[in-house]
Design an enzyme around this catalytic site. Structure first.
Site, PDB file in Angstrom:
ATOM      1  N   CYS B  99      32.884  47.744  22.803  1.00  0.00           N
ATOM      2  CA  CYS B  99      32.686  48.378  24.123  1.00  0.00           C
ATOM      3  C   CYS B  99      31.915  49.733  23.512  1.00  0.00           C
ATOM      4  O   CYS B  99      30.913  50.053  23.973  1.00  0.00           O
ATOM      5  CB  CYS B  99      33.489  48.409  25.232  1.00  0.00           C
ATOM      6  SG  CYS B  99      34.223  47.036  25.424  1.00  0.00           S
ATOM      7  N   CYS B 102      28.192  50.470  22.057  1.00  0.00           N
ATOM      8  CA  CYS B 102      26.906  50.742  23.175  1.00  0.00           C
ATOM      9  C   CYS B 102      27.345  52.024  24.011  1.00  0.00           C
ATOM     10  O   CYS B 102      26.320  52.643  24.492  1.00  0.00           O
ATOM     11  CB  CYS B 102      26.626  49.352  23.962  1.00  0.00           C
ATOM     12  SG  CYS B 102      26.166  48.218  22.696  1.00  0.00           S
ATOM     13  N   HIS B 103      28.431  52.028  24.560  1.00  0.00           N
ATOM     14  CA  HIS B 103      28.930  52.931  25.662  1.00  0.00           C
ATOM     15  C   HIS B 103      29.364  54.418  25.244  1.00  0.00           C
ATOM     16  O   HIS B 103      29.567  55.040  25.858  1.00  0.00           O
ATOM     17  CB  HIS B 103      29.671  52.350  26.609  1.00  0.00           C
ATOM     18  CG  HIS B 103      29.101  50.959  27.249  1.00  0.00           C
ATOM     19  ND1 HIS B 103      28.103  51.199  27.911  1.00  0.00           N
ATOM     20  CD2 HIS B 103      29.442  49.588  27.062  1.00  0.00           C
ATOM     21  CE1 HIS B 103      27.819  49.950  28.455  1.00  0.00           C
ATOM     22  NE2 HIS B 103      28.546  49.078  27.753  1.00  0.00           N
ATOM     23  N   CYS B 199      39.265  36.227  58.292  1.00  0.00           N
ATOM     24  CA  CYS B 199      40.106  37.409  58.062  1.00  0.00           C
ATOM     25  C   CYS B 199      39.903  38.324  58.785  1.00  0.00           C
ATOM     26  O   CYS B 199      40.946  39.058  59.048  1.00  0.00           O
ATOM     27  CB  CYS B 199      38.554  37.992  56.793  1.00  0.00           C
ATOM     28  SG  CYS B 199      38.117  36.980  55.605  1.00  0.00           S
ATOM     29  N   CYS B 202      43.334  39.100  61.307  1.00  0.00           N
ATOM     30  CA  CYS B 202      44.484  39.889  60.893  1.00  0.00           C
ATOM     31  C   CYS B 202      43.870  41.446  60.524  1.00  0.00           C
ATOM     32  O   CYS B 202      44.635  42.424  60.988  1.00  0.00           O
ATOM     33  CB  CYS B 202      44.916  39.206  59.595  1.00  0.00           C
ATOM     34  SG  CYS B 202      45.980  38.013  59.792  1.00  0.00           S
ATOM     35  N   HIS B 203      42.753  41.662  59.913  1.00  0.00           N
ATOM     36  CA  HIS B 203      42.557  42.718  59.242  1.00  0.00           C
ATOM     37  C   HIS B 203      41.768  43.832  60.172  1.00  0.00           C
ATOM     38  O   HIS B 203      41.448  44.868  59.713  1.00  0.00           O
ATOM     39  CB  HIS B 203      41.906  42.800  57.859  1.00  0.00           C
ATOM     40  CG  HIS B 203      42.924  41.770  56.916  1.00  0.00           C
ATOM     41  ND1 HIS B 203      43.879  42.541  56.436  1.00  0.00           N
ATOM     42  CD2 HIS B 203      42.641  40.585  56.132  1.00  0.00           C
ATOM     43  CE1 HIS B 203      44.576  41.820  55.611  1.00  0.00           C
ATOM     44  NE2 HIS B 203      43.865  40.673  55.691  1.00  0.00           N
ATOM     45  N   CYS B 244      45.363  34.919  50.438  1.00  0.00           N
ATOM     46  CA  CYS B 244      44.974  34.959  52.015  1.00  0.00           C
ATOM     47  C   CYS B 244      44.538  33.496  52.442  1.00  0.00           C
ATOM     48  O   CYS B 244      45.054  33.078  53.229  1.00  0.00           O
ATOM     49  CB  CYS B 244      43.825  36.046  52.312  1.00  0.00           C
ATOM     50  SG  CYS B 244      44.462  37.730  52.549  1.00  0.00           S
TER      51      CYS B 244
END
Lengths: 110, 283
Positions: B99, B102-103, B199, B202-203, B244
């Site tokens: 990594c 390049c970075h 979803c 509940c949320h 979930c």
């Protein structure tokens, strides 16, 4: 595989004589209890860290016996009164016979 | 949106086209459709973990769990992060690159975690951080991509995202990302499974209430990847989605599936403005 347990330790690099310092340790370990069943329905054999030991200048300062109900990646911390400079050595004993060690140095202030 | 009866068919067709974009514009303006309005301000001392009506999962966590997250040593996720730190500068693959090649230092990743998932014009698809890292591996390093829920990928995702810790989540839903956003929003509001729940039930609708012993959070994504005490390891957002879906007796979709990618964009966008907490600790 990167499954090899990796210990981590946080201990002071310097401390004054008479100080009480906290040393924190943890190790990545699955702590397989031996009570779970795998996909084949058979018990997964127990493999835990069964003992932890901390030494300072070769002298044992703390030890603990661990049991299967302790969670994965066990975290242990303890306090120590500083008397002299020296080197910590931490040891984790695995059920499979391996011992993982880590060392850390500490100097006296001033 | 109702059309007026006086409109001619052709005007109606145009109106419907326009109506679609108007509807989305309204949908993104009226946040109560996405986040349950909060009557109380964030608890004292936790103001940083709230933005408008958005509340981070940190606020819903117990004090003991928060303590674990606050200390980088006590936070068990750092076992993975430390391994990733070594991996960052380890060359791999046919290109013999790491990594770092390049970075540069990993600090250069500051801000990157805050804007993913993001539409990538090069491949013409939505990428999240996991997919982006794996693309770097397969294209840049010519190495084998990591498996989705592998320790390596979870660790590297956390390491990269962690560089943006404290920065506000800021994902874009404009331009080509809009299509994914709408798909994700639709998924979020569609009832599925034997329990016939979406979803949002509940949320959004039950946010802040207890479901048996569980305090229902807003389901914010700013802390992922998270060390879940139940899992005893780091886990990705898609693993949470699968959990979930399983709980409501619905079909679990594959990690990285188009549905979950779109959902990730929508769910992350709901938390725009919340601080990045990765790797967080949750129960």
């Amino acid at each position: 595989m990167s499954k090899a347990p990796k210990p981590r330790v946080k201990s002071p690099k310097t401390a004054a004589k008479g100080d009480v310092v906290t040393i924190k340790t943890t190790i990545s370990h699955q702590m397989e209890s031996g009570l779970r069943k795998g996909k084949d329905g058979k018990l997964i054999p127990r493999q835990i860290i069964n003992k932890f030991e901390a030494l300072f200048n070769g002298k044992q300062i703390m030890s603990a016996t661990l049991y299967p109900s302790i969670s994965a990646n066990p975290y242990i911390d303890f306090d120590m009164k500083v008397e002299e400079a020296g080197e910590f050595e931490f040891k984790w004993f695995d059920d499979n016979g391996e011992v993982y060690t880590k060392k850390a140095k500490m100097q006296l202030e001033g | 949106m109702m059309m007026t009866k006086t409109k001619k068919p052709i005007a109606l067709a145009v109106g419907m086209l326009l109506g679609l974009s108007v509807a989305t514009a309204q949908a993104t303006d009226d946040m109560s459709l996405h986040i349950s309005p909060q009557s109380q301000p964030a608890p004292e001392g936790l103001e940083d973990y709230a933005h408008g009506d958005a509340r981070s999962g940190y606020i819903y966590a117990t004090e003991e769990t928060r303590t674990l997250q606050d200390d980088d040593f006590e936070n068990p996720a750092f076992l993975w992060v430390e391994k990733a730190q070594e991996q960052w500068s380890t060359p791999e693959g046919d290109a013999n690159k790491s990594c770092q090649s390049c970075h540069g230092d990993v600090e250069s990743m500051k801000g990157v975690g805050a804007v993913y998932p993001k539409f990538d014009p090069e491949i013409g698809d939505l990428l999240n951080l996991e997919k982006r890292i794996n693309r770097c591996r397969s294209e840049g390093m010519q190495a084998t991509p990591w498996k989705w829920e592998s320790d390596e990928l979870l660790g590297m995702t956390s390491l990269v995202k962690m560089q943006s810790r404290g920065m506000p989540v800021n994902v874009s839903i404009d331009g080509p990302a809009k299509e994914y956003f709408e798909k994700g929003m639709k998924f979020y509001n569609t009832r599925v499974g034997q329990m016939d729940l979406a979803c949002k039930h509940c949320h959004i609708d039950q946010n802040g209430n207890y479901m048996r012993a569980e305090l229902l959070s807003q389901g914010q994504a700013n802390g992922f990847p998270t060390y879940r005490l139940k899992w005893q390891k780091l886990g990705s957002l898609h693993r949470r989605f699968r959990g979930c879906n399983n709980n409501i007796r619905a079909e679990k979709l594959a990690n990285g599936s188009p549905e979950y990618m779109a959902l990730e964009l929508y769910v992350t966008w709901r938390g725009n403005g919340l601080p990045i907490e990765a790797p967080s600790v949750r129960k």
